[in-house]
Write a protein that holds these residues in place. Structure first.
Motif, mmCIF file in Angstrom:
data_model
loop_
_atom_site.group_PDB
_atom_site.id
_atom_site.type_symbol
_atom_site.label_atom_id
_atom_site.label_comp_id
_atom_site.label_asym_id
_atom_site.label_seq_id
_atom_site.Cartn_x
_atom_site.Cartn_y
_atom_site.Cartn_z
ATOM 1 N N GLY A 1 7.767 3.716 3.644
ATOM 2 C CA GLY A 1 8.233 2.344 3.777
ATOM 3 C C GLY A 1 7.785 1.716 5.085
ATOM 4 O O GLY A 1 7.304 2.395 5.995
ATOM 5 N N GLY A 2 7.945 0.386 5.152
ATOM 6 C CA GLY A 2 7.736 -0.304 6.408
ATOM 7 C C GLY A 2 6.339 -0.776 6.701
ATOM 8 O O GLY A 2 6.087 -1.351 7.762
ATOM 9 N N GLY A 3 5.393 -0.581 5.810
ATOM 10 C CA GLY A 3 4.013 -0.958 6.095
ATOM 11 C C GLY A 3 3.655 -2.388 5.770
ATOM 12 O O GLY A 3 2.560 -2.840 6.091
ATOM 13 N N GLY A 4 4.562 -3.096 5.106
ATOM 14 C CA GLY A 4 4.259 -4.454 4.688
ATOM 15 C C GLY A 4 3.626 -4.499 3.308
ATOM 16 O O GLY A 4 3.187 -3.482 2.762
ATOM 17 N N LEU A 5 3.547 -5.702 2.738
ATOM 18 C CA LEU A 5 3.115 -5.858 1.348
ATOM 19 C C LEU A 5 1.653 -5.479 1.138
ATOM 20 O O LEU A 5 1.317 -4.800 0.162
ATOM 21 C CB LEU A 5 3.345 -7.303 0.894
ATOM 22 C CG LEU A 5 2.940 -7.610 -0.557
ATOM 23 C CD1 LEU A 5 3.734 -6.754 -1.533
ATOM 24 C CD2 LEU A 5 3.142 -9.092 -0.857
ATOM 25 N N GLN A 6 0.774 -5.918 2.019
ATOM 26 C CA GLN A 6 -0.645 -5.645 1.804
ATOM 27 C C GLN A 6 -0.932 -4.145 1.794
ATOM 28 O O GLN A 6 -1.668 -3.647 0.938
ATOM 29 C CB GLN A 6 -1.485 -6.344 2.871
ATOM 30 C CG GLN A 6 -1.563 -7.859 2.670
ATOM 31 C CD GLN A 6 -2.443 -8.530 3.694
ATOM 32 O OE1 GLN A 6 -2.326 -8.305 4.890
ATOM 33 N NE2 GLN A 6 -3.341 -9.385 3.229
ATOM 34 N N LYS A 7 -0.357 -3.405 2.733
ATOM 35 C CA LYS A 7 -0.554 -1.955 2.760
ATOM 36 C C LYS A 7 0.047 -1.295 1.527
ATOM 37 O O LYS A 7 -0.518 -0.343 0.981
ATOM 38 C CB LYS A 7 0.053 -1.364 4.025
ATOM 39 C CG LYS A 7 -0.729 -1.662 5.293
ATOM 40 C CD LYS A 7 -0.152 -0.923 6.496
ATOM 41 C CE LYS A 7 -0.976 -1.169 7.745
ATOM 42 N NZ LYS A 7 -0.415 -0.474 8.926
ATOM 43 N N PHE A 8 1.179 -1.813 1.076
ATOM 44 C CA PHE A 8 1.821 -1.249 -0.116
ATOM 45 C C PHE A 8 0.938 -1.442 -1.347
ATOM 46 O O PHE A 8 0.736 -0.513 -2.134
ATOM 47 C CB PHE A 8 3.185 -1.900 -0.341
ATOM 48 C CG PHE A 8 3.850 -1.470 -1.619
ATOM 49 C CD1 PHE A 8 4.458 -0.232 -1.707
ATOM 50 C CD2 PHE A 8 3.841 -2.296 -2.729
ATOM 51 C CE1 PHE A 8 5.056 0.186 -2.900
ATOM 52 C CE2 PHE A 8 4.432 -1.889 -3.919
ATOM 53 C CZ PHE A 8 5.035 -0.649 -3.994
ATOM 54 N N ILE A 9 0.392 -2.643 -1.520
ATOM 55 C CA ILE A 9 -0.463 -2.911 -2.681
ATOM 56 C C ILE A 9 -1.687 -2.005 -2.670
ATOM 57 O O ILE A 9 -2.086 -1.446 -3.710
ATOM 58 C CB ILE A 9 -0.876 -4.396 -2.698
ATOM 59 C CG1 ILE A 9 0.339 -5.275 -2.995
ATOM 60 C CG2 ILE A 9 -1.970 -4.645 -3.737
ATOM 61 C CD1 ILE A 9 0.085 -6.750 -2.825
ATOM 62 N N LEU A 10 -2.305 -1.840 -1.518
ATOM 63 C CA LEU A 10 -3.464 -0.966 -1.413
ATOM 64 C C LEU A 10 -3.092 0.480 -1.730
ATOM 65 O O LEU A 10 -3.850 1.203 -2.397
ATOM 66 C CB LEU A 10 -4.069 -1.063 -0.009
ATOM 67 C CG LEU A 10 -4.749 -2.392 0.331
ATOM 68 C CD1 LEU A 10 -5.163 -2.413 1.792
ATOM 69 C CD2 LEU A 10 -5.947 -2.639 -0.571
ATOM 70 N N ALA A 11 -1.914 0.915 -1.277
ATOM 71 C CA ALA A 11 -1.480 2.288 -1.537
ATOM 72 C C ALA A 11 -1.230 2.513 -3.024
ATOM 73 O O ALA A 11 -1.585 3.566 -3.571
ATOM 74 C CB ALA A 11 -0.227 2.603 -0.728
ATOM 75 N N VAL A 12 -0.639 1.540 -3.698
ATOM 76 C CA VAL A 12 -0.422 1.664 -5.143
ATOM 77 C C VAL A 12 -1.761 1.733 -5.869
ATOM 78 O O VAL A 12 -1.960 2.583 -6.756
ATOM 79 C CB VAL A 12 0.409 0.477 -5.679
ATOM 80 C CG1 VAL A 12 0.450 0.502 -7.204
ATOM 81 C CG2 VAL A 12 1.832 0.533 -5.124
ATOM 82 N N ARG A 13 -2.686 0.890 -5.474
ATOM 83 C CA ARG A 13 -4.007 0.890 -6.116
ATOM 84 C C ARG A 13 -4.708 2.240 -5.944
ATOM 85 O O ARG A 13 -5.315 2.762 -6.888
ATOM 86 C CB ARG A 13 -4.870 -0.214 -5.500
ATOM 87 C CG ARG A 13 -6.252 -0.357 -6.139
ATOM 88 C CD ARG A 13 -7.159 -1.192 -5.265
ATOM 89 N NE ARG A 13 -7.452 -0.499 -4.001
ATOM 90 C CZ ARG A 13 -8.135 -1.047 -2.999
ATOM 91 N NH1 ARG A 13 -8.554 -2.294 -3.081
ATOM 92 N NH2 ARG A 13 -8.371 -0.356 -1.892
ATOM 93 N N ASP A 14 -4.605 2.803 -4.755
ATOM 94 C CA ASP A 14 -5.343 4.032 -4.454
ATOM 95 C C ASP A 14 -4.661 5.293 -4.982
ATOM 96 O O ASP A 14 -5.320 6.328 -5.152
ATOM 97 C CB ASP A 14 -5.542 4.175 -2.935
ATOM 98 C CG ASP A 14 -6.440 3.084 -2.368
ATOM 99 O OD1 ASP A 14 -7.176 2.464 -3.156
ATOM 100 O OD2 ASP A 14 -6.378 2.838 -1.149
ATOM 101 N N ARG A 15 -3.338 5.228 -5.248
ATOM 102 C CA ARG A 15 -2.608 6.453 -5.554
ATOM 103 C C ARG A 15 -1.922 6.448 -6.911
ATOM 104 O O ARG A 15 -1.210 7.399 -7.242
ATOM 105 C CB ARG A 15 -1.576 6.730 -4.453
ATOM 106 C CG ARG A 15 -2.179 6.740 -3.051
ATOM 107 C CD ARG A 15 -1.188 7.115 -1.980
ATOM 108 N NE ARG A 15 -0.810 8.518 -2.065
ATOM 109 C CZ ARG A 15 -0.032 9.126 -1.165
ATOM 110 N NH1 ARG A 15 0.434 8.459 -0.129
ATOM 111 N NH2 ARG A 15 0.276 10.398 -1.304
#
Length: 367
Positions: free
Chosen positions: A75-89
Motif C-alpha cells: 500500500g501507499g504507492g499512489g494510483l499510478q504505481k498501483f495500476i502499473l503493479a496490477v498490469r505487471d502482476r
C-alpha cells in the motif's frame, strides 16, 4: 416458516423498527413485517436476537478475477504505481485464479453479501460467478488510450461479453475510466450502451487523473444520458461542484470504497460532502489487490466513522437498497418487504443505545 425479531429491524424501506418482527417463508420470501412500537410480547416460536436485523448486503464494486493478487501489492504507492503493479502482476495460471476467486466469493457470501457488481477484463472468473449463490452483474471493462487500438480493444471486449452471456451472467460493456479510454474507444463504447444499461466508471480516484485527462464530468454525464444507471466508483478527490453537476443527472450513484482508497493513497472519500448533495451513495469493497478482505460491513463502518452525523440506518441503506437499485436488482433484493427475498442478516454486537457499529461488529446469516 420462521418468525424472527430483534432489538431493531432496519428494513431499508422505512424507519427502523424497535423490536420489529419479520415473518419469512421456508424459501426466504418475506411474508410480513410487523412494527410492534417496541412493545414486543413473548410469543411461541418467535426467534429473538439482541442485535439489528438488516437485509442481505449489495457490494457495488469488486474485481473478483484479481483475488489471486491478495497481499501482492504494498500500500501507499499512489494510483499510478498501483495500476502499473496490477498490469505487471495480474497474469497467473487459471487454476490459481479460480481457486482464489472461489475463496473470495465464499468470503463475500459468509460476510452477508447477496449481490455484487463485478468488473471483468477476462472470462477467468465466469465459472465461479455462474456457480455462486451471489447474484452478480458483470461489467466487461475496456482500457485503451491508443486510438489506433480502439477497434481491436472493442473486439476483445465483445468476446468477453459474449462469454459472459454464454455463462448466463447478465452484464454490460463499460469503460474503465476517463483517463484510460481514448476518444475513439469511448465512441465505440457509447454504441453499446442502451437505455437499460448499467454502467460502471472508475472516477476521480486521485488528483493524478486530472493531469492525465480532461472533461471528466462531461464524459460521465454523457454516459449517464445514455444509460439507465451510472455507478461512479471511488470519487476520492471529487469537488462539491463536480458532485452537484453529476448528481443532477438523476441516475448517477456515488460508489465509495474507503479501504481501497486508504491503502492506495491514504485518502478517505469525502462521504460527508457527497451525502449533503445526494442520497444516491453505494459502497464497494474493490479487489483483493487493493484490500485485504472483501467485507462490506467494514466499508460501511469506515464510512460511518468518517461521517458520524449520518444515522446508522442511512449507512446501512448504502450497502443494501441503494446498491440493489443501482444494479437494478431491487425487485427482490435490498429491503425487507413482503414478496421480496433479500436474505436476513443479524448485526452483532452493536451499540444499541447510540446505534453505531463497533470495531468488532459482525454479521450472521439468519436467512
Amino acid at each position: 416458516m420462521r418468525t424472527i425479531a430483534a432489538q431493531y429491524v432496519f428494513t431499508s424501506a422505512g424507519k427502523p423498527l424497535r423490536r420489529g418482527v419479520v415473518t419469512a417463508d421456508d424459501d426466504g420470501t418475506i411474508l410480513a413485517v410487523e412494527d410492534t412500537g417496541g412493545e414486543l410480547t413473548e410469543r411461541a416460536a418467535t426467534e429473538f436476537y439482541n442485535g439489528i436485523i438488516i437485509p442481505g448486503m449489495v457490494n457495488s464494486h469488486s474485481h473478483l478475477e484479481l483475488s489471486h493478487m491478495r497481499d501482492l501489492i504494498p500500500g501507499g504507492g499512489g494510483l499510478q504505481k498501483f495500476i502499473l503493479a496490477v498490469r505487471d502482476r495480474r497474469e497467473a495460471e487459471q487454476d490459481a485464479v479460480t481457486t482464489a476467486a472461489e475463496k473470495a466469493d465464499r468470503e463475500m457470501r459468509d460476510g452477508g453479501i447477496v449481490a455484487c457488481g463485478d468488473i471483468s477484463n477476462t472470462p477467468a472468473s465466469f465459472d465461479v460467478k455462474r456457480r455462486s449463490p451471489i447474484r452478480y452483474l458483470t461489467f466487461t471493462e475496456l482500457f485503451g488510450s491508443d486510438p489506433l487500438l480502439a477497434t481491436s480493444r472493442m473486439n476483445e471486449a465483445l468476446k468477453v461479453a459474449d462469454a459472459a452471456t454464454k455463462a448466463g451472467l447478465p452484464g454490460n460493456i463499460t469503460p474503465h475510466a476517463v483517463y484510460s479510454v481514448s476518444e475513439q474507444l469511448f465512441s465505440l463504447v457509447r454504441q453499446h450502451i442502451n437505455p437499460d444499461s448499467v454502467i460502471s466508471l472508475h472516477f476521480l480516484e486521485s488528483e493524478d487523473e486530472r493531469k492525465m485527462a480532461e472533461r471528466h464530468v462531461e464524459r460521465a454525464l454523457t454516459l449517464a444520458s445514455l444509460s439507465s444507471q451510472l455507478i461512479l466508483v471511488h470519487n476520492t478527490v471529487i469537488t462539491h461542484g463536480e458532485a452537484v453537476k453529476l448528481a443532477s443527472a438523476g441516475n448517477t450513484w456515488f460508489c465509495l470504497c474507503p479501504s481501497s482508497n486508504m491503502r492506495i493513497s491514504g485518502t478517505m472519500p469525502p462521504v460527508a460532502l457527497i451525502r449533503k448533495i445526494t442520497a444516491r451513495i453505494v459502497a464497494g469493497t474493490d479487489s483483493l489487490a487493493s484490500n485485504d478482505k472483501l467485507d462490506l460491513l467494514t466499508e460501511l463502518r469506515l464510512l460511518h466513522e468518517a461521517s458520524p452525523d449520518t444515522p446508522l440506518e442511512e449507512v446501512i441503506r448504502w450497502g443494501t437498497i441503494n446498491g440493489a437499485e443501482a444494479l437494478k436488482m431491487s425487485e427482490s433484493l435490498g429491503s425487507i418487504e413482503p414478496g421480496k427475498k433479500p436474505g436476513l442478516l443479524l448485526l452483532e454486537p452493536v451499540d444499541l443505545v447510540n446505534l453505531r457499529l463497533l470495531p468488532h461488529s459482525r454479521v450472521r446469516r439468519l436467512l
